[in-house]
Design a protein around this motif. Structure first.
Motif, PDB file in Angstrom:
ATOM      1  N   LEU A 265       0.821  -1.208   0.000  1.00 23.90           N
ATOM      2  CA  LEU A 265       0.000   0.000   0.000  1.00 23.90           C
ATOM      3  C   LEU A 265       0.853   1.256   0.000  1.00 23.90           C
ATOM      4  O   LEU A 265       0.499   2.265  -0.623  1.00 23.90           O
ATOM      5  N   ARG A 269       0.557   4.049  -2.892  1.00 24.08           N
ATOM      6  CA  ARG A 269       0.363   5.479  -2.623  1.00 24.08           C
ATOM      7  C   ARG A 269       1.296   6.320  -3.502  1.00 24.08           C
ATOM      8  O   ARG A 269       0.911   7.347  -4.056  1.00 24.08           O
ATOM      9  N   LEU A 315      -7.202   2.636   1.950  1.00 28.55           N
ATOM     10  CA  LEU A 315      -6.433   3.612   1.191  1.00 28.55           C
ATOM     11  C   LEU A 315      -7.327   4.359   0.199  1.00 28.55           C
ATOM     12  O   LEU A 315      -7.176   5.575   0.013  1.00 28.55           O
TER      13      LEU A 315
END
Length: 382
Positions: A265, A269, A315
């Motif tokens: 993750l 990002r 997210l």
């Protein structure tokens, strides 16, 4: 004495007389990676073969100065002459390279018959980006859309394996005065990959500029025809390839693939940030959570969160981008990739159904984007 013995004797005889046809026969053993045709048949060897004793020199013509195969083809031509003519021939450094200027369409005018171009990316390797790309494009085709997939992962192409086409060699055809690569087709999908042009057992070692030029060639010099959706399976991370892509094509939007793990993750990002940066400025259509959970085929209702739970969902909520879908881990998805039969072909299977839903959601987000609306946040796809 048989023919092969005579041929061998001629090659080893240092007093043998050299003549142009002998050189051309040797050069016909060399194939140009971009087309699979030999360089003599392709007209790349000019009619200026010069022989002075043991010294041989001639010219070769390539389409453009940025051709990534120039050095390797020239080296192969030198080696062919030494092997098939004689190892005493003076050829190294005696091949002159010329290029002819070809007028290609301007970047913004490339692929005018393609409606939507989707970049599939991941912040890191190992999250199943290529598996998602292969199955998503198959699912789009099953929904009735004209779909194509370009394996833009120049250094680690996987499309040939995933579609069971490791022996495929695309041909070159003249279309409206231009020699264009004709994409392969399987399962209703048009396909191109650098893996079709290189030895699958050898690593592809290119500098960034060479890789970018090869990618441009697969886009600009191929006849993709009419497509509703053109997917680009990008290499993981952020690199020159991503810049080349947005400078070459008008990309509709990007899709980011990640697993629920925090380390994945974090890289996802960064990938989202890259596409949103001023240099790239490509809309992010959404996030796909791959390997969301493990489900045994015999117990389809059971979910085991072996890589963490709903990390991509969190997210997507944080960054206010859609969660396009969650793809479970089922043994068949691995087997399908290994055997060249994407699981999306079986729309009644657990993962097949997941990819069909994913394709439908991608279409929805693209349609929203094309209506100049910001993609809306979507709840979890069950």
């Amino acid at each position: 004495m048989n023919c092969s013995e005579v041929d061998l004797l001629m090659r080893e005889n240092i007093t043998m007389s050299l003549y142009p046809k002998l050189i051309l026969d040797a050069l016909s053993k060399v194939r140009y990676p971009g087309t699979g045709k030999n360089i003599v048949e392709s007209g790349m060897v000019d009619d200026d073969i010069r022989i002075d004793g043991k010294k041989v020199s001639f010219s070769m013509t390539f389409e453009k100065a940025t051709d990534p195969f120039i050095k390797s083809v020239v080296k192969a031509a030198e080696s062919a002459i030494l092997i098939y003519v004689g190892n005493d021939v003076e050829i190294q450094g005696n091949i002159t390279v010329h290029t002819r200027q070809i007028t290609h369409p301007e970047p913004e005018k490339l692929l005018p018959r393609v409606k939507n171009i989707i970049a599939v990316s991941s912040g890191k390797g190992g999250v199943g980006k290529s598996t998602v790309s292969a199955n998503l494009v198959v699912a789009l085709a099953k929904l009735g859309y004209r779909a194509g997939l370009l394996d833009a992962d120049i250094f680690g192409p996987s499309v040939p394996k995933m579609f069971g086409m490791e022996d495929a060699r695309p041909v070159l055809e003249n279309r409206e005065g231009r020699d264009l690569i004709i994409p392969e087709e399987k399962y209703g999908v048009k396909l191109l990959s650098m893996g079709f042009f290189v030895d699958k057992n050898n690593a592809t070692v290119w500098r960034g500029g060479m890789a970018s030029n090869a990618l441009r060639q697969l886009i600009a010099d191929a006849d993709w025809g009419d497509l509703d959706y053109f997917l680009l399976d990008l290499p993981p991370g952020t690199s020159d390839i991503h810049l080349t892509l947005v400078q070459t094509l008008a990309v509709t939007g990007a899709i980011i693939v990640s697993t629920p793990q925090e380390v994945a993750l974090a890289d996802a990002r960064k990938g989202i940030s890259m596409f949103r940066s001023d240099k790239i400025n490509v809309p992010v259509l959404g996030l796909i959570e791959n390997m969301a959970w493990f489900t045994p085929a015999e117990l389809p209702e059971n979910k085991y969160y072996i890589f963490g739970k709903e990390g991509a969902k969190r997210l997507s909520e944080e960054l206010q981008i859609p969660l396009l879908g969650q793809i479970p881990v089922v043994q068949s998805i691995c087997e399908g990739g290994d055997t060249g039969t994407p699981v999306a072909l079986n729309e009644n299977s657990i993962t097949g159904k997941a990819f069909i839903r994913l394709a439908e959601e991608v279409v929805r987000q693209v349609e929203l984007r094309n209506r100049n609306m910001a993609p809306t946040k979507r709840v979890e796809v069950k």
